[in-house]
Design an enzyme around this catalytic site. Structure first.
Site, PDB file in Angstrom:
ATOM      1  N   ASP A  67       0.834  -1.245  -0.131  1.00  0.00           N
ATOM      2  CA  ASP A  67       0.104  -0.065  -0.029  1.00  0.00           C
ATOM      3  C   ASP A  67       0.927   1.360   0.002  1.00  0.00           C
ATOM      4  OD1 ASP A  67       1.014  -0.351   2.352  1.00  0.00           O
ATOM      5  OD2 ASP A  67      -0.845  -0.068   3.642  1.00  0.00           O
ATOM      6  N   HIS A 279      25.063   6.958 -16.735  1.00  0.00           N
ATOM      7  CA  HIS A 279      23.906   7.302 -15.693  1.00  0.00           C
ATOM      8  C   HIS A 279      24.236   6.388 -14.701  1.00  0.00           C
ATOM      9  CE1 HIS A 279      21.205   9.304 -19.047  1.00  0.00           C
ATOM     10  NE2 HIS A 279      22.250   9.910 -18.649  1.00  0.00           N
ATOM     11  N   ASP A 296      26.805  14.457 -11.475  1.00  0.00           N
ATOM     12  CA  ASP A 296      25.658  15.074 -12.510  1.00  0.00           C
ATOM     13  C   ASP A 296      24.440  15.146 -11.790  1.00  0.00           C
ATOM     14  OD1 ASP A 296      23.805  15.546 -14.602  1.00  0.00           O
ATOM     15  OD2 ASP A 296      24.801  14.135 -15.776  1.00  0.00           O
ATOM     16  N   ASP A 307      20.321  20.836 -14.715  1.00  0.00           N
ATOM     17  CA  ASP A 307      21.168  19.672 -15.156  1.00  0.00           C
ATOM     18  C   ASP A 307      22.629  20.032 -15.319  1.00  0.00           C
ATOM     19  OD1 ASP A 307      22.079  17.095 -16.128  1.00  0.00           O
ATOM     20  OD2 ASP A 307      21.054  17.540 -18.012  1.00  0.00           O
ATOM     21  N   HIS A 379      28.063  10.261 -26.330  1.00  0.00           N
ATOM     22  CA  HIS A 379      26.847  10.744 -26.275  1.00  0.00           C
ATOM     23  C   HIS A 379      26.810  12.317 -26.965  1.00  0.00           C
ATOM     24  CE1 HIS A 379      28.302  13.685 -23.195  1.00  0.00           C
ATOM     25  NE2 HIS A 379      28.824  12.608 -22.709  1.00  0.00           N
ATOM     26  N   HIS A 383      20.746  18.675 -25.038  1.00  0.00           N
ATOM     27  CA  HIS A 383      19.419  18.369 -25.185  1.00  0.00           C
ATOM     28  C   HIS A 383      18.680  19.647 -24.349  1.00  0.00           C
ATOM     29  CE1 HIS A 383      19.566  17.617 -20.561  1.00  0.00           C
ATOM     30  NE2 HIS A 383      20.572  17.068 -20.989  1.00  0.00           N
ATOM     31  N   HIS A 390      15.340  15.935 -19.979  1.00  0.00           N
ATOM     32  CA  HIS A 390      15.452  15.813 -21.315  1.00  0.00           C
ATOM     33  C   HIS A 390      13.941  16.527 -22.140  1.00  0.00           C
ATOM     34  CE1 HIS A 390      18.487  12.691 -20.826  1.00  0.00           C
ATOM     35  NE2 HIS A 390      18.949  13.547 -20.648  1.00  0.00           N
ATOM     36  N   GLU A 407      27.292  19.671 -22.658  1.00  0.00           N
ATOM     37  CA  GLU A 407      28.021  18.752 -21.875  1.00  0.00           C
ATOM     38  C   GLU A 407      28.944  17.676 -22.467  1.00  0.00           C
ATOM     39  OE1 GLU A 407      24.900  15.635 -20.241  1.00  0.00           O
ATOM     40  OE2 GLU A 407      23.457  16.910 -21.390  1.00  0.00           O
ATOM     41  N   TYR A 411      35.483   9.648 -21.349  1.00  0.00           N
ATOM     42  CA  TYR A 411      35.380   8.757 -20.325  1.00  0.00           C
ATOM     43  C   TYR A 411      36.173   7.406 -20.941  1.00  0.00           C
ATOM     44  CZ  TYR A 411      30.990  11.412 -20.260  1.00  0.00           C
ATOM     45  OH  TYR A 411      30.016  12.461 -20.239  1.00  0.00           O
ATOM     46  N   ARG A 428      33.228  14.615 -17.260  1.00  0.00           N
ATOM     47  CA  ARG A 428      32.052  15.489 -17.964  1.00  0.00           C
ATOM     48  C   ARG A 428      31.786  17.152 -17.364  1.00  0.00           C
ATOM     49  NH1 ARG A 428      28.297  11.936 -18.100  1.00  0.00           N
ATOM     50  NH2 ARG A 428      26.907  12.448 -16.386  1.00  0.00           N
ATOM     51  N   GLU A 430      28.982  20.156 -17.728  1.00  0.00           N
ATOM     52  CA  GLU A 430      27.706  20.127 -17.960  1.00  0.00           C
ATOM     53  C   GLU A 430      27.272  21.617 -17.577  1.00  0.00           C
ATOM     54  OE1 GLU A 430      24.964  17.334 -17.314  1.00  0.00           O
ATOM     55  OE2 GLU A 430      23.429  18.307 -18.758  1.00  0.00           O
TER      56      GLU A 430
HETATM   57  N1  GLY Z   1      21.709  14.210 -16.216  1.00  0.00           N
HETATM   58  C1  GLY Z   1      21.325  13.524 -17.403  1.00  0.00           C
HETATM   59  C2  GLY Z   1      21.878  14.071 -18.463  1.00  0.00           C
HETATM   60  O1  GLY Z   1      22.928  15.033 -18.387  1.00  0.00           O
HETATM   61  O2  GLY Z   1      21.337  14.139 -19.752  1.00  0.00           O
HETATM   62 MN    MN Z   2      22.249  16.583 -19.589  1.00  0.00          MN
HETATM   63 MN    MN Z   3      23.268  15.825 -16.368  1.00  0.00          MN
END
Ligand code: GLY
Ligand code: MN
Ligand code: MN
Length: 462
Positions: A67, A279, A296, A307, A379, A383, A390, A407, A411, A428, A430
């Site tokens: 529940d 991720h 991140d 982000d 990647h 975005h 996103h 970003e 890696y 990274r 960003e």
């Molecule tokens: N935090 C997810 C991305 O950077 O897209």
């Molecule tokens: Mn991002």
């Molecule tokens: Mn991110």
């Protein structure tokens, strides 16, 4: 006849409400003004053909176990067009209007009636009267009338626009079956009106949500400010030997303390080889002296998310190799931000960042051909950002007042085909970039970003 019953019901529900002692209270004084929601709905209505209707659903409550449910988060389309926080609400837009009682409305919100017994457990929720009072929707009525209202509309409707639905609502064990909400809903509508055209998701919402209005930019800057403070406190509080989850706790403590309702996505705090997992969210490892940590993390404030990624050395000093890779990513990010210009292709920042990374990784002998850059930078660079991390958009030329991330990353997990001195470096960087007619504005630009700024911050808790 049925519809006039609705009016009677509305009066009764007002009377019931007067008998209730609990009042719906609003505690924040910086919410989006209802006028903005109205303007957004008017834009959607203006984009629709006369015989079409649009239906915007709420997200479901998701059960966690027995529940206990997951904490509820409204679907972004509903937040965008109405600001209604409650599950089970449905927004109906009808350019030609629909008669409810004696009046014609172009916007109707269906929402569950208040239930005093449930409110003992869950607190006061919005019912139709509260929606009309606080959100200035043309009219709001109980969800029990939605199929009656649709039945009255569908015979004269040629097109239904549906907001985003989960494509797969449930997988049924052993049967290899999935329940697809959008397919079932389409069947339900077609059973009533076989010639109906059903369109989902609503393309107009992607176009509108791509370009932020002033209320959205205000809340996004707040989410970003909260998040920058979280990143600062996390870097300042970092000590080798901490678990990744302790860094996550510093971050999220700062978010909540500043009023963020939630994180915009699960916090990624990866040290050493975990920084190479794009991720990574388990955040359980114990950090070591010479680790790089990639954080991140973004706070969600009144539905809007930041982000932001920063990468820092746990002991406060980059090694030679870490610094070299960090500066490659920094240069790529600078180049990507500079390429974030109104009217230029959505992919321009990516192309700019990728060109820098290819060139520099070749110079460092990590790759021997630009064709291999995807091995270490796998990647995209940008975005859209907004209610969703996103966020939807057209991916067309960059628009003034849209917000994108820039970003880039590199890696290099253990075992990569390069000198092992580079192994387990994941970087990274960003930031959240507002596109303006005068060039890009870095909304998260006051957070430490260069090697020197990061080294001056890590481990230096005041
Ligand atoms: N935090 C997810 C991305 O950077 O897209
Ligand atoms: Mn991002
Ligand atoms: Mn991110």
């Amino acid at each position: 006849m049925r519809i006039s019953l609705i009016l009677l019901w509305a009066c009764l529900s007002q009377l019931t409400l007067m008998a209730q002692t609990l009042r719906y209270e609003v505690h924040d004084n910086d919410l989006v003004h209802p006028r903005m929601y109205k303007e957004r709905r008017e834009r959607v209505l203006a984009s629709m053909s006369p015989q079409s209707i649009a239906i915007v659903f709420s997200a479901d409550v998701r059960n966690r176990q027995n529940d206990v449910d997951y904490e509820y988060r409204q679907s972004s389309d509903m937040l965008y067009l109405a600001g209604v926080p409650s599950p089970g609400a449905t927004l109906l837009l009808v350019p030609r209007g629909v008669k409810i009682g004696q009046k014609i409305f172009r916007t109707v919100l269906f929402i569950k009636d208040r239930n005093p017994k449930q409110e003992v457990w869950q607190g006061v929720t919005m019912g139709p009267a509260e929606v009309i009072e606080h959100l200035e929707i043309d009219t709001a009525i109980s969800t029990q009338y939605i199929s009656d209202v649709l039945d009255s509309l569908l015979p004269s409707t040629d097109t239904v626009h549906l907001s985003n639905m989960p494509t797969r609502a449930l997988s049924v064990p052993l049967t290899s079956k999935n329940i697809y909400a959008d397919v079932d809903l389409k069947k339900w509508l077609k059973a009533r009106q076989p010639n109906l055209i059903v369109k989902s998701p609503m393309a107009v919402l992607a176009r509108l949500r791509e370009v932020k209005d002033s209320a959205e930019l205000r809340l996004m800057q707040k989410a970003i400010d909260i998040s920058m403070e979280g990143h600062r406190l996390t870097m300042q509080g970092a000590r080798p030997g901490m678990h990744e989850y302790e860094l996550e706790a510093l971050m999220e403590y700062a978010f909540k303390r500043q009023g963020a309702e939630d994180v915009g996505y699960p916090s990624i705090v990866g040290s050493s080889y975990n920084a190479c997992i794009l991720h990574y969210i388990s955040n359980r490892r114990t950090t070591q002296r010479n680790d790089l940590v990639l954080a991140d993390c973004g706070a969600e404030y009144h539905g809007y998310t930041a982000d932001i990624t920063r990468t820092f050395p746990m002991n406060g000093t980059f090694t030679r190799e870490q610094r070299l890779i960090y500066n490659v990513v920094l240069e790529a990010q600078d180049s990507g931000i500079a390429a974030s210009k109104a009217g230029d292709p959505f992919r321009a920042p990516h192309k700019a960042a990728k060109d820098v990374i290819s060139k520099r990784l070749m110079e460092l002998g990590i790759i021997d051909s630009a064709d291999h850059v995807g091995r270490y930078f796998m990647h995209g660079t940008s975005h859209y950002l907004g209610l969703d991390v996103h966020d939807p958009g057209t991916s067309g030329p960059l628009q003034v007042n849209s917000v994108i991330t820039v970003e880039p990353g590199v890696y290099i997990p253990e075992g990569s085909p390069c000198d092992k001195k580079w192994w387990n470096i994941g970087v990274r960087i960003e930031d959240d970039i507002l596109i303006t007619a005068d060039g890009p504005v870095n909304m998260s630009g006051s957070l430490a970003r260069t090697v020197e700024e990061i080294e001056a911050m890590v481990g230096k808790a005041p």
